[in-house]
Design a protein around this motif. Sequence first.
Motif, PDB file in Angstrom:
ATOM      1  N   HIS A 163       0.804  -1.225   0.000  1.00 34.73           N
ATOM      2  CA  HIS A 163       0.000   0.000   0.000  1.00 34.73           C
ATOM      3  C   HIS A 163       0.835   1.273   0.000  1.00 34.73           C
ATOM      4  CE1 HIS A 163      -3.539  -2.432   1.858  1.00 34.73           C
ATOM      5  NE2 HIS A 163      -3.538  -2.490   0.548  1.00 34.73           N
ATOM      6  N   HIS A 164       2.008   1.243   0.642  1.00 32.58           N
ATOM      7  CA  HIS A 164       2.772   2.472   0.809  1.00 32.58           C
ATOM      8  C   HIS A 164       4.032   2.557  -0.053  1.00 32.58           C
ATOM      9  CE1 HIS A 164       0.304   3.744   4.225  1.00 32.58           C
ATOM     10  NE2 HIS A 164       0.338   2.485   4.634  1.00 32.58           N
ATOM     11  N   TYR A 165       4.489   1.400  -0.570  1.00 31.14           N
ATOM     12  CA  TYR A 165       5.730   1.410  -1.333  1.00 31.14           C
ATOM     13  C   TYR A 165       5.603   0.701  -2.684  1.00 31.14           C
ATOM     14  CZ  TYR A 165       7.578   2.651   3.264  1.00 31.14           C
ATOM     15  OH  TYR A 165       7.798   3.262   4.470  1.00 31.14           O
ATOM     16  N   ALA A 166       4.390   0.250  -3.024  1.00 31.39           N
ATOM     17  CA  ALA A 166       4.147  -0.434  -4.308  1.00 31.39           C
ATOM     18  C   ALA A 166       5.153  -1.561  -4.527  1.00 31.39           C
ATOM     19  CB  ALA A 166       4.207   0.559  -5.469  1.00 31.39           C
ATOM     20  N   THR A 167       5.432  -2.313  -3.469  1.00 32.81           N
ATOM     21  CA  THR A 167       6.388  -3.423  -3.528  1.00 32.81           C
ATOM     22  C   THR A 167       5.712  -4.693  -3.037  1.00 32.81           C
ATOM     23  OG1 THR A 167       8.276  -1.953  -3.111  1.00 32.81           O
ATOM     24  CG2 THR A 167       8.599  -4.295  -2.662  1.00 32.81           C
ATOM     25  N   GLN A 168       5.966  -5.800  -3.736  1.00 31.37           N
ATOM     26  CA  GLN A 168       5.432  -7.078  -3.292  1.00 31.37           C
ATOM     27  C   GLN A 168       6.426  -8.190  -3.571  1.00 31.37           C
ATOM     28  OE1 GLN A 168       1.769  -7.431  -5.475  1.00 31.37           O
ATOM     29  NE2 GLN A 168       2.752  -8.266  -7.287  1.00 31.37           N
ATOM     30  N   TYR A 169       6.241  -9.301  -2.864  1.00 31.11           N
ATOM     31  CA  TYR A 169       7.141 -10.433  -3.031  1.00 31.11           C
ATOM     32  C   TYR A 169       6.882 -11.136  -4.365  1.00 31.11           C
ATOM     33  CZ  TYR A 169       7.553 -10.005   2.091  1.00 31.11           C
ATOM     34  OH  TYR A 169       7.746  -9.549   3.363  1.00 31.11           O
ATOM     35  N   GLU A 170       7.978 -11.552  -4.996  1.00 29.66           N
ATOM     36  CA  GLU A 170       7.880 -12.345  -6.224  1.00 29.66           C
ATOM     37  C   GLU A 170       8.492 -13.731  -6.057  1.00 29.66           C
ATOM     38  OE1 GLU A 170       6.262 -11.511  -8.895  1.00 29.66           O
ATOM     39  OE2 GLU A 170       5.839  -9.405  -8.410  1.00 29.66           O
ATOM     40  N   GLN A 171       9.436 -13.854  -5.140  1.00 30.80           N
ATOM     41  CA  GLN A 171      10.073 -15.138  -4.855  1.00 30.80           C
ATOM     42  C   GLN A 171      10.280 -15.250  -3.337  1.00 30.80           C
ATOM     43  OE1 GLN A 171      13.641 -16.038  -7.307  1.00 30.80           O
ATOM     44  NE2 GLN A 171      13.220 -14.105  -8.358  1.00 30.80           N
ATOM     45  N   ILE A 172      10.217 -16.483  -2.842  1.00 32.74           N
ATOM     46  CA  ILE A 172      10.456 -16.728  -1.421  1.00 32.74           C
ATOM     47  C   ILE A 172      11.329 -17.974  -1.268  1.00 32.74           C
ATOM     48  CG2 ILE A 172       9.435 -17.163   0.850  1.00 32.74           C
ATOM     49  CD1 ILE A 172       6.894 -15.903  -0.077  1.00 32.74           C
ATOM     50  N   ARG A 173      12.318 -17.866  -0.413  1.00 30.79           N
ATOM     51  CA  ARG A 173      13.155 -19.030  -0.087  1.00 30.79           C
ATOM     52  C   ARG A 173      12.898 -19.400   1.366  1.00 30.79           C
ATOM     53  NH1 ARG A 173      18.692 -17.405  -1.001  1.00 30.79           N
ATOM     54  NH2 ARG A 173      18.714 -16.638   1.160  1.00 30.79           N
ATOM     55  N   TYR A 174      12.636 -20.682   1.602  1.00 30.69           N
ATOM     56  CA  TYR A 174      12.339 -21.186   2.940  1.00 30.69           C
ATOM     57  C   TYR A 174      13.438 -22.124   3.423  1.00 30.69           C
ATOM     58  CZ  TYR A 174       7.442 -19.675   2.804  1.00 30.69           C
ATOM     59  OH  TYR A 174       6.296 -18.940   2.751  1.00 30.69           O
ATOM     60  N   ARG A 175      13.647 -22.121   4.715  1.00 29.07           N
ATOM     61  CA  ARG A 175      14.466 -23.143   5.349  1.00 29.07           C
ATOM     62  C   ARG A 175      13.777 -23.506   6.661  1.00 29.07           C
ATOM     63  NH1 ARG A 175      19.123 -20.579   6.112  1.00 29.07           N
ATOM     64  NH2 ARG A 175      20.048 -21.260   4.149  1.00 29.07           N
ATOM     65  N   VAL A 176      13.476 -24.789   6.858  1.00 27.68           N
ATOM     66  CA  VAL A 176      12.774 -25.259   8.055  1.00 27.68           C
ATOM     67  C   VAL A 176      13.701 -26.186   8.833  1.00 27.68           C
ATOM     68  CG1 VAL A 176      10.741 -26.461   8.949  1.00 27.68           C
ATOM     69  CG2 VAL A 176      10.558 -25.102   6.848  1.00 27.68           C
ATOM     70  N   SER A 177      13.789 -25.970  10.130  1.00 27.08           N
ATOM     71  CA  SER A 177      14.637 -26.818  10.962  1.00 27.08           C
ATOM     72  C   SER A 177      14.014 -26.954  12.350  1.00 27.08           C
ATOM     73  CB  SER A 177      16.056 -26.236  11.075  1.00 27.08           C
ATOM     74  OG  SER A 177      16.026 -24.927  11.628  1.00 27.08           O
ATOM     75  N   VAL A 178      14.554 -27.871  13.128  1.00 24.87           N
ATOM     76  CA  VAL A 178      14.098 -28.091  14.503  1.00 24.87           C
ATOM     77  C   VAL A 178      15.014 -27.333  15.440  1.00 24.87           C
ATOM     78  CG1 VAL A 178      13.717 -29.821  16.299  1.00 24.87           C
ATOM     79  CG2 VAL A 178      13.162 -30.353  13.916  1.00 24.87           C
ATOM     80  N   SER A 179      14.438 -26.703  16.455  1.00 24.88           N
ATOM     81  CA  SER A 179      15.229 -25.922  17.389  1.00 24.88           C
ATOM     82  C   SER A 179      14.609 -26.038  18.782  1.00 24.88           C
ATOM     83  CB  SER A 179      15.271 -24.459  16.929  1.00 24.88           C
ATOM     84  OG  SER A 179      16.137 -23.693  17.741  1.00 24.88           O
ATOM     85  N   ILE A 180      15.081 -25.207  19.697  1.00 20.92           N
ATOM     86  CA  ILE A 180      14.499 -25.107  21.036  1.00 20.92           C
ATOM     87  C   ILE A 180      14.314 -23.629  21.365  1.00 20.92           C
ATOM     88  CG2 ILE A 180      15.485 -27.276  21.893  1.00 20.92           C
ATOM     89  CD1 ILE A 180      17.591 -25.558  23.351  1.00 20.92           C
ATOM     90  N   LEU A 181      13.460 -23.355  22.337  1.00 21.20           N
ATOM     91  CA  LEU A 181      13.231 -21.987  22.768  1.00 21.20           C
ATOM     92  C   LEU A 181      14.171 -21.644  23.927  1.00 21.20           C
ATOM     93  CD1 LEU A 181       9.322 -21.975  22.777  1.00 21.20           C
ATOM     94  CD2 LEU A 181      10.869 -21.229  20.947  1.00 21.20           C
ATOM     95  N   SER A 182      14.710 -20.427  23.882  1.00 26.45           N
ATOM     96  CA  SER A 182      15.595 -19.995  24.952  1.00 26.45           C
ATOM     97  C   SER A 182      15.516 -18.478  25.081  1.00 26.45           C
ATOM     98  CB  SER A 182      17.045 -20.425  24.679  1.00 26.45           C
ATOM     99  OG  SER A 182      17.521 -19.848  23.475  1.00 26.45           O
ATOM    100  N   GLY A 183      16.059 -17.973  26.179  1.00 24.30           N
ATOM    101  CA  GLY A 183      16.184 -16.540  26.368  1.00 24.30           C
ATOM    102  C   GLY A 183      14.881 -15.786  26.246  1.00 24.30           C
ATOM    103  N   GLU A 184      14.941 -14.619  25.582  1.00 23.93           N
ATOM    104  CA  GLU A 184      13.776 -13.749  25.462  1.00 23.93           C
ATOM    105  C   GLU A 184      12.678 -14.374  24.608  1.00 23.93           C
ATOM    106  OE1 GLU A 184      15.396 -10.986  21.723  1.00 23.93           O
ATOM    107  OE2 GLU A 184      15.215 -10.138  23.743  1.00 23.93           O
TER     108      GLU A 184
END
Length: 232
Positions: A163-184
């Motif tokens: 809406h404000h910058y006339a920009t949109q995504y055309e490509q997306i790269r994903y990486r999925v992995s297993v982790s743990i929650l910590s800290g903040e």
Amino acid sequence: MQYVKIKDSIVEQIESGMLSARQKLPSERKLAESFDTTRVTLREALSLLEAEGRIYREDRRGWFISPAPLRYDPQQLVSFSMMAAAQNRTPSSLLLNAKAMLANKESSQLLGLAPFSDVFCINRVRCLESRPVAYITHYVRPELFPTLLDHDLSDSLTEVYRHHYATQYEQIRYRVSVSILSGEVAQALRATVGTPAMKIERTHFDKQGQTIDCQTEYWRHDVINIESHLRF
């Protein structure tokens, strides 16, 4: 093994409807008494249930029954709010902070930045039925959106871009992995340190293949299922 029998007994109660989604389990002491077992054995059973996504733990609040997971399709370019609402869930978002900063190692690698580059960093928490379920960190190239921090950033960045910058995504790269929650991150999601998590890294590009932004998502692992539909 007794802890397996305890786990199976709780699963049976979940599947029969005796235990409903988001219902709080009795304290570990009461559960151990109910099953005539030790706290150590009970915790082995609870750990198995947590690993399977059947229950989740909130720090200092106890154990709860997990609702059905959200279907997360990387092929669909929809906002979190739209994705959740389409599955009859109640989404909300909390903006934690938004600031300009010197690019760190993570943002530099994901965006392919030169040393000493600047980025906008935006941290948000996603909630379902008021339960914090995901911690999202966005890194944005400020030269593309110089006044971004002046906008409402609590919901969809893609809508702000469009809406404000006339920009949109055309490509997306994903990486999925297993982790743990910590800290903040663990604190923001009301989780104990070491809770299993699904980590999703996304980098977005324009039609010329130039990076726009990237984000790192830490989801409580019982909350989502990654699934996609491809047609050939």
